[in-house]
Design a protein around this motif. Structure first.
Motif, PDB file in Angstrom:
ATOM      1  N   GLY A  65       0.792  -1.222   0.000  1.00  0.00           N
ATOM      2  CA  GLY A  65       0.000   0.000   0.000  1.00  0.00           C
ATOM      3  C   GLY A  65       0.827   1.277   0.000  1.00  0.00           C
ATOM      4  N   GLN A  66       2.110   1.161  -0.288  1.00  0.00           N
ATOM      5  CA  GLN A  66       2.980   2.334  -0.287  1.00  0.00           C
ATOM      6  C   GLN A  66       2.856   3.134  -1.573  1.00  0.00           C
ATOM      7  N   ILE A  67       2.429   2.494  -2.656  1.00  0.00           N
ATOM      8  CA  ILE A  67       2.192   3.163  -3.929  1.00  0.00           C
ATOM      9  C   ILE A  67       0.867   2.665  -4.499  1.00  0.00           C
ATOM     10  N   ASP A  68       0.318   3.384  -5.469  1.00  0.00           N
ATOM     11  CA  ASP A  68      -0.966   3.018  -6.068  1.00  0.00           C
ATOM     12  C   ASP A  68      -0.838   2.535  -7.504  1.00  0.00           C
ATOM     13  N   ILE A  69       0.194   2.992  -8.194  1.00  0.00           N
ATOM     14  CA  ILE A  69       0.412   2.633  -9.589  1.00  0.00           C
ATOM     15  C   ILE A  69       1.890   2.319  -9.773  1.00  0.00           C
ATOM     16  N   LEU A  70       2.199   1.335 -10.589  1.00  0.00           N
ATOM     17  CA  LEU A  70       3.601   1.085 -10.917  1.00  0.00           C
ATOM     18  C   LEU A  70       3.754   0.923 -12.422  1.00  0.00           C
ATOM     19  N   SER A  71       4.975   1.036 -12.878  1.00  0.00           N
ATOM     20  CA  SER A  71       5.227   0.770 -14.286  1.00  0.00           C
ATOM     21  C   SER A  71       5.200  -0.738 -14.484  1.00  0.00           C
ATOM     22  N   ALA A  72       5.221  -1.188 -15.697  1.00  0.00           N
ATOM     23  CA  ALA A  72       4.989  -2.599 -16.007  1.00  0.00           C
ATOM     24  C   ALA A  72       5.952  -3.535 -15.279  1.00  0.00           C
ATOM     25  N   ILE A  73       5.423  -4.663 -14.828  1.00  0.00           N
ATOM     26  CA  ILE A  73       6.228  -5.726 -14.239  1.00  0.00           C
ATOM     27  C   ILE A  73       5.956  -7.006 -15.032  1.00  0.00           C
ATOM     28  N   SER A  74       6.739  -8.033 -14.762  1.00  0.00           N
ATOM     29  CA  SER A  74       6.532  -9.289 -15.484  1.00  0.00           C
ATOM     30  C   SER A  74       5.274  -9.979 -14.964  1.00  0.00           C
ATOM     31  N   ARG A  75       4.735 -10.899 -15.762  1.00  0.00           N
ATOM     32  CA  ARG A  75       3.528 -11.626 -15.362  1.00  0.00           C
ATOM     33  C   ARG A  75       3.799 -12.446 -14.108  1.00  0.00           C
ATOM     34  N   LEU A  76       5.006 -12.966 -13.967  1.00  0.00           N
ATOM     35  CA  LEU A  76       5.359 -13.741 -12.782  1.00  0.00           C
ATOM     36  C   LEU A  76       5.281 -12.871 -11.532  1.00  0.00           C
ATOM     37  N   ILE A 128       7.874 -18.422 -22.616  1.00  0.00           N
ATOM     38  CA  ILE A 128       6.668 -17.599 -22.497  1.00  0.00           C
ATOM     39  C   ILE A 128       5.746 -18.131 -21.401  1.00  0.00           C
ATOM     40  N   GLU A 129       5.568 -19.433 -21.347  1.00  0.00           N
ATOM     41  CA  GLU A 129       4.680 -20.010 -20.327  1.00  0.00           C
ATOM     42  C   GLU A 129       5.327 -20.009 -18.954  1.00  0.00           C
ATOM     43  N   GLY A 130       6.604 -20.348 -18.896  1.00  0.00           N
ATOM     44  CA  GLY A 130       7.276 -20.470 -17.601  1.00  0.00           C
ATOM     45  C   GLY A 130       7.615 -19.152 -16.936  1.00  0.00           C
ATOM     46  N   LEU A 131       8.153 -18.211 -17.708  1.00  0.00           N
ATOM     47  CA  LEU A 131       8.579 -16.936 -17.128  1.00  0.00           C
ATOM     48  C   LEU A 131       7.502 -15.867 -17.166  1.00  0.00           C
ATOM     49  N   LEU A 132       6.599 -15.961 -18.162  1.00  0.00           N
ATOM     50  CA  LEU A 132       5.658 -14.867 -18.384  1.00  0.00           C
ATOM     51  C   LEU A 132       4.203 -15.296 -18.247  1.00  0.00           C
ATOM     52  N   ARG A 133       3.990 -16.547 -17.868  1.00  0.00           N
ATOM     53  CA  ARG A 133       2.637 -17.065 -17.700  1.00  0.00           C
ATOM     54  C   ARG A 133       1.772 -16.785 -18.935  1.00  0.00           C
ATOM     55  N   GLY A 134       2.402 -16.892 -20.095  1.00  0.00           N
ATOM     56  CA  GLY A 134       1.676 -16.713 -21.347  1.00  0.00           C
ATOM     57  C   GLY A 134       1.502 -15.272 -21.791  1.00  0.00           C
ATOM     58  N   ALA A 135       2.026 -14.322 -21.032  1.00  0.00           N
ATOM     59  CA  ALA A 135       1.822 -12.898 -21.330  1.00  0.00           C
ATOM     60  C   ALA A 135       2.843 -12.389 -22.333  1.00  0.00           C
ATOM     61  N   ALA A 136       2.851 -12.975 -23.518  1.00  0.00           N
ATOM     62  CA  ALA A 136       3.750 -12.558 -24.590  1.00  0.00           C
ATOM     63  C   ALA A 136       3.339 -13.248 -25.876  1.00  0.00           C
ATOM     64  N   LEU A 137       3.745 -12.684 -26.999  1.00  0.00           N
ATOM     65  CA  LEU A 137       3.603 -13.331 -28.298  1.00  0.00           C
ATOM     66  C   LEU A 137       4.980 -13.824 -28.733  1.00  0.00           C
ATOM     67  N   ILE A 138       5.037 -14.976 -29.371  1.00  0.00           N
ATOM     68  CA  ILE A 138       6.316 -15.567 -29.737  1.00  0.00           C
ATOM     69  C   ILE A 138       7.056 -14.693 -30.733  1.00  0.00           C
ATOM     70  N   ALA A 305      13.012 -13.663 -28.769  1.00  0.00           N
ATOM     71  CA  ALA A 305      12.234 -14.866 -28.476  1.00  0.00           C
ATOM     72  C   ALA A 305      10.762 -14.572 -28.218  1.00  0.00           C
ATOM     73  N   TYR A 306      10.449 -13.334 -27.789  1.00  0.00           N
ATOM     74  CA  TYR A 306       9.053 -13.008 -27.488  1.00  0.00           C
ATOM     75  C   TYR A 306       8.851 -11.499 -27.475  1.00  0.00           C
ATOM     76  N   HIS A 307       7.590 -11.121 -27.688  1.00  0.00           N
ATOM     77  CA  HIS A 307       7.164  -9.724 -27.590  1.00  0.00           C
ATOM     78  C   HIS A 307       6.256  -9.614 -26.366  1.00  0.00           C
ATOM     79  N   PHE A 308       6.622  -8.733 -25.511  1.00  0.00           N
ATOM     80  CA  PHE A 308       6.138  -8.645 -24.144  1.00  0.00           C
ATOM     81  C   PHE A 308       4.740  -8.042 -24.049  1.00  0.00           C
ATOM     82  N   THR A 309       3.852  -8.687 -23.316  1.00  0.00           N
ATOM     83  CA  THR A 309       2.559  -8.097 -22.989  1.00  0.00           C
ATOM     84  C   THR A 309       2.709  -7.289 -21.712  1.00  0.00           C
ATOM     85  N   SER A 310       2.406  -6.006 -21.797  1.00  0.00           N
ATOM     86  CA  SER A 310       2.543  -5.136 -20.630  1.00  0.00           C
ATOM     87  C   SER A 310       1.532  -5.537 -19.563  1.00  0.00           C
ATOM     88  N   VAL A 311       2.014  -5.746 -18.352  1.00  0.00           N
ATOM     89  CA  VAL A 311       1.176  -6.158 -17.230  1.00  0.00           C
ATOM     90  C   VAL A 311       1.371  -5.152 -16.100  1.00  0.00           C
TER      91      VAL A 311
END
Length: 337
Positions: A65-76, A128-138, A305-311
């Protein structure tokens, strides 16, 4: 004119919705509402921007609860927020990607067969599945994100351990060893570790050098000749979204590109890029993008290897905040419930 690194210290004169009140360099920046902002009165009366050394620390701050918004992080890193009513998860597919570069002028990596072997060792769907939980395009070792209209249909590169070993043997590099340098951002250290594991499967000994952001992007008086991210043997660097691939092509791949980390030079590619940039219709762009991709898949100066989905998780009380593909945070219309 004001130098970029002196802009904040100068008072950050601009035309935005907030004005800099005070700051502690590289730690915290306090802004107040610009009452005469041309775009209308911002709902927030003040904004506090906190700097964090790692995305993990940033995510922990949001959970506390120290911040309300953050810049993108990985899906993991976003996993703890999913299903939690205290937060909302915003996602947006982007052309953003991680460039795994290999110096083409390095004695161990100069043979393109070696670099193709490295690319063929990587299990992209597993990453993509292991590190990003599917949040990327190959990715296909090209800057042409598959959602770009100019992207041409080129066969997807897939893992092939047998072919990778054959290429290393043909290049006389069956005992290949090299070092990947990257920094502590989102999934980059884990991606480097994954490449290290895949390398072992084909007989490559890969070491990893992790640096801080300041080290990785630092440099001497001759910045482009000394900064690690452009000059180390192999690097993994994050590249943000672009609406078109032009910056990727001219900065990272062109022979005189200012951010050409693999130090790759190819006149045929330069000519294809020039033709692509001057094309006036999508069909012509596709013809040259196919040519560009074919050259890059053959020479592999950069593995994409992949194009990142912003999360981006945000506190549930945040209202009217729109995620942007390049991860800029715009708060002119944002408020808190």
């Amino acid at each position: 004119s004001i130098k970029p690194d002196a802009w904040v210290k100068s008072g950050m004169i601009g035309t935005g919705p907030f004005k800099l009140q005070n700051f502690t360099e590289k730690r915290q920046y306090n802004l107040v509402r610009h009452e005469r902002y041309w775009g209308g009165k911002p709902p927030l009366d003040a904004v506090r921007v906190t700097a964090y050394e790692t995305s993990t620390a940033m995510a922990l701050a949001l959970r506390a609860g120290q911040i309300d918004i953050l810049s993108a992080i990985s899906r993991l890193e976003a996993q703890p927020f999913i299903g939690n009513k205290k937060f909302r998860i915003l996602t947006l597919p982007t052309a953003a990607h991680r460039q795994f570069t290999m110096r083409v002028d390095d004695p161990k990596l100069k043979d393109p067969r070696v670099r193709r072997a490295v690319a063929l060792a990587i299990n992209r769907p597993q990453v993509i599945e292991g590190l990003l939980r599917g949040a990327a395009l190959i990715g296909n070792d090209t800057p042409f994100w598959q959602r770009y209209p100019s992207a041409a249909g080129v066969a997807q590169r897939r893992r092939n351990v047998s072919t990778a070993k054959q290429l290393l043997r043909a290049a006389g590099q069956e005992d290949l060893a090299f070092t990947i340098t990257t920094h502590r951002l989102q999934e980059l250290p884990d991606y480097a570790a994954a490449i290290q594991r895949y390398g072992k499967d084909v007989g490559i000994d890969i070491k990893i050098e992790l640096q801080s952001d300041a080290e990785y992007y630092g440099g001497g008086d001759d910045y482009y000749a000394t900064t690690p991210w452009i000059n180390k043997q192999a690097t993994i660097t994050e590249w943000g979204h672009r609406a078109v691939p032009n910056v990727y092509l001219t900065a990272a791949y062109q022979s005189n590109g200012i951010w050409n980390a693999p130090h790759y030079k190819n006149k045929q590619l330069d000519a294809a890029i020039k033709s692509y940039l001057s094309a006036v219709d999508v069909k012509t762009q596709q013809r040259y993008s196919k040519q560009i991709t074919s050259i890059l898949q053959r020479d592999v100066p950069i593995v994409t290897a992949y194009h990142f989905t912003s999360v981006t998780p945000v506190a549930a009380k945040v209202r009217n905040f729109q995620l942007e593909s390049i991860n800029h945070i715009r708060l002119a219309k944002t408020g808190l419930a």
